[in-house]
Design an enzyme around this catalytic site. Sequence first.
Site, PDB file in Angstrom:
ATOM      1  N   ASN A   1      10.336   3.793   2.383  1.00 37.97           N
ATOM      2  CA  ASN A   1       9.688   3.694   3.913  1.00 37.97           C
ATOM      3  C   ASN A   1      10.846   3.378   4.702  1.00 37.97           C
ATOM      4  O   ASN A   1      12.200   2.948   3.735  1.00 37.97           O
ATOM      5  CB  ASN A   1       8.249   2.440   3.935  1.00 37.97           C
ATOM      6  CG  ASN A   1       7.639   3.421   3.532  1.00 37.97           C
ATOM      7  OD1 ASN A   1       7.392   4.102   2.261  1.00 37.97           O
ATOM      8  ND2 ASN A   1       6.450   3.400   4.669  1.00 37.97           N
TER       9      ASN A   1
ATOM     10  N   ARG B   1       1.032  -1.517  -0.134  1.00 44.66           N
ATOM     11  CA  ARG B   1       0.327  -0.139  -0.110  1.00 44.66           C
ATOM     12  C   ARG B   1       0.737   1.099  -0.073  1.00 44.66           C
ATOM     13  O   ARG B   1       0.893   2.351  -1.287  1.00 44.66           O
ATOM     14  CB  ARG B   1      -1.085  -0.133   1.190  1.00 44.66           C
ATOM     15  CG  ARG B   1      -2.502   1.041   1.089  1.00 44.66           C
ATOM     16  CD  ARG B   1      -2.148   2.429   1.771  1.00 44.66           C
ATOM     17  NE  ARG B   1      -1.123   1.887   2.766  1.00 44.66           N
ATOM     18  CZ  ARG B   1      -1.004   3.821   3.056  1.00 44.66           C
ATOM     19  NH1 ARG B   1      -0.955   5.111   2.506  1.00 44.66           N
ATOM     20  NH2 ARG B   1      -0.394   3.980   4.598  1.00 44.66           N
TER      21      ARG B   1
ATOM     22  N   CYS C   1       8.260   8.977  -3.375  1.00 43.64           N
ATOM     23  CA  CYS C   1       8.387   9.167  -4.978  1.00 43.64           C
ATOM     24  C   CYS C   1       9.384   8.890  -5.812  1.00 43.64           C
ATOM     25  O   CYS C   1      10.792   9.787  -5.191  1.00 43.64           O
ATOM     26  CB  CYS C   1       6.960  10.616  -5.698  1.00 43.64           C
ATOM     27  SG  CYS C   1       7.536  11.228  -7.380  1.00 43.64           S
TER      28      CYS C   1
END
Lengths: 308, 308
Positions: free
Chosen positions: A249, A12, A240
């Site tokens: 992350n 996600r 991005c």
Amino acid sequence: MEHIFITDVAPRDGLQSQAVTVSTSNKLRLIRALADAGVRSVEATSFVSPKAVPQMADAAEVIAGLRFLESETGLRTSALVPNIKGLERATAVGAREIAVVISATKTMNLKNINMNLAEAEENCKATLHAARASGLATRAYIAVAWECPFEGVTDPDTVVRLAAAMRVAGAGEIVIADTIGAAAPGQVAALLRVLAQSIPLDMLAVHFHDTRGMGAANAYAALEAGVRRFDASVGGIGGCPFAPGAAGNLATEDLVMLAHQCGFTTGINLDVLLLAVDMSEAFLGRPLGGRSMPWLRNRQQQRVAQGS
Amino acid sequence: MEHIFITDVAPRDGLQSQAVTVSTSNKLRLIRALADAGVRSVEATSFVSPKAVPQMADAAEVIAGLRFLESETGLRTSALVPNIKGLERATAVGAREIAVVISATKTMNLKNINMNLAEAEENCKATLHAARASGLATRAYIAVAWECPFEGVTDPDTVVRLAAAMRVAGAGEIVIADTIGAAAPGQVAALLRVLAQSIPLDMLAVHFHDTRGMGAANAYAALEAGVRRFDASVGGIGGCPFAPGAAGNLATEDLVMLAHQCGFTTGINLDVLLLAVDMSEAFLGRPLGGRSMPWLRNRQQQRVAQGS
């Protein structure tokens, strides 16, 4: 040995901003590869507007496709839902766990979901209530908990108040998120110390980005503060790829290696996890991997060379 | 605000393994750029055999060339010396501070300087004695303090014993070095806790490599343990550019950013420090920079665009 519990958010949070579209079957392959490595919890998708986030347009298919894997392996899979409508879409296909997101600043909520802080809070509470009423497990993200890209340093009192409100509204896990990767470990320790006064430590999770290269240091600060629930993203997928300075992350492999060397168990096998990184690289068509990846790859090659 | 004291080791530990030869005048330019950024201590060179380390063949010229900068700015500059002979070469050109290195395992000393542990210990003690007798400031490195590439995990008792021996022999600063970048923050905290029982904290320094991406986390663990003296290398220069998985030293910019955000002063201006990274990139002909560099570069570009 103490255990830490890792939720891999690559499917996600990792994929949502990627320019390359990953097919539903490849998303399911990635989640299975994570489960094979020993990951016990995955944030699988998001029931947001497909116009806003095209990569998540197949949320229903992903959740439906996971049912067999869930019952086979006991894997926890959650879906992010922006509101009651998203919750209804998630429950319609059998989601068992959902996550809501509230940002800790007014501007971030306005930019993100066009609600002010009070409206966003009511929206999350209503969604959590409804999810609990349907028997779902729930997580609540407190986004931009340390710093907001629009308002600067976040007021810790707001984070504490929102965390308490989400708990009362029925959140089973409160995820304190450094959404833009701006926190340093001293700041992580300070906020978690305050939060631990009103929220039980075993309900707290942390979610770090590695924008400034302090993701592992922040994870260590959270470990030292007694937190045992962590989000991470295999291969460090996220951010991005076109925005300079916007790293992804905290990588699952970085967190697992740090945790193991600090004497914690994770249930995750690093060698098998590398296969999920390989798979992600194939799907996204670019090199991935956390800060530890050159060393991990080198160790892998040496083992192959030694035939061990 | 508490202060931390950083020794930039790029001119010695950073450059020694680089394939590109950096001229003496460029080394002096780099050291001046570090001083301009606010760095107050530099490990400038090494009086080792020019056959073993060709990049350090100009040690005498570097030390001699630094005399003006030292008196102008108060910059501390040290030179690594392998033995009494190296010490004599260093003092002949006016070195004011030297460093000795002892590895905490037998095999590492044998591979590195062809001495066993007892011989290496005697050699370092004699060099420290002679240096103190000449009025020089002294540092003593305990290398492979957490893990040795040949013997695995290092015995903490040996590290503690060697640190105490170096202190008695006259070392002004004891530098606990994770030479291969294998330590994790929990291990850093554990060893420093034991060391602090016999060595005053203000005599202890730490030296980290970033091989596994845990350099910043290890620095935070050392800060939390009360250590206030750190080695770092501008741009993360170090390691071997041809060995996969062998990353460089903890980058000075990563350490400075972490320290500032955790409420410590360093005296170092990050924007000016980036000029020293630029210079290093020009000298070595390849991109450099710590884990924070994409973010720092992006911030720099935004400031330029905003004219601020």
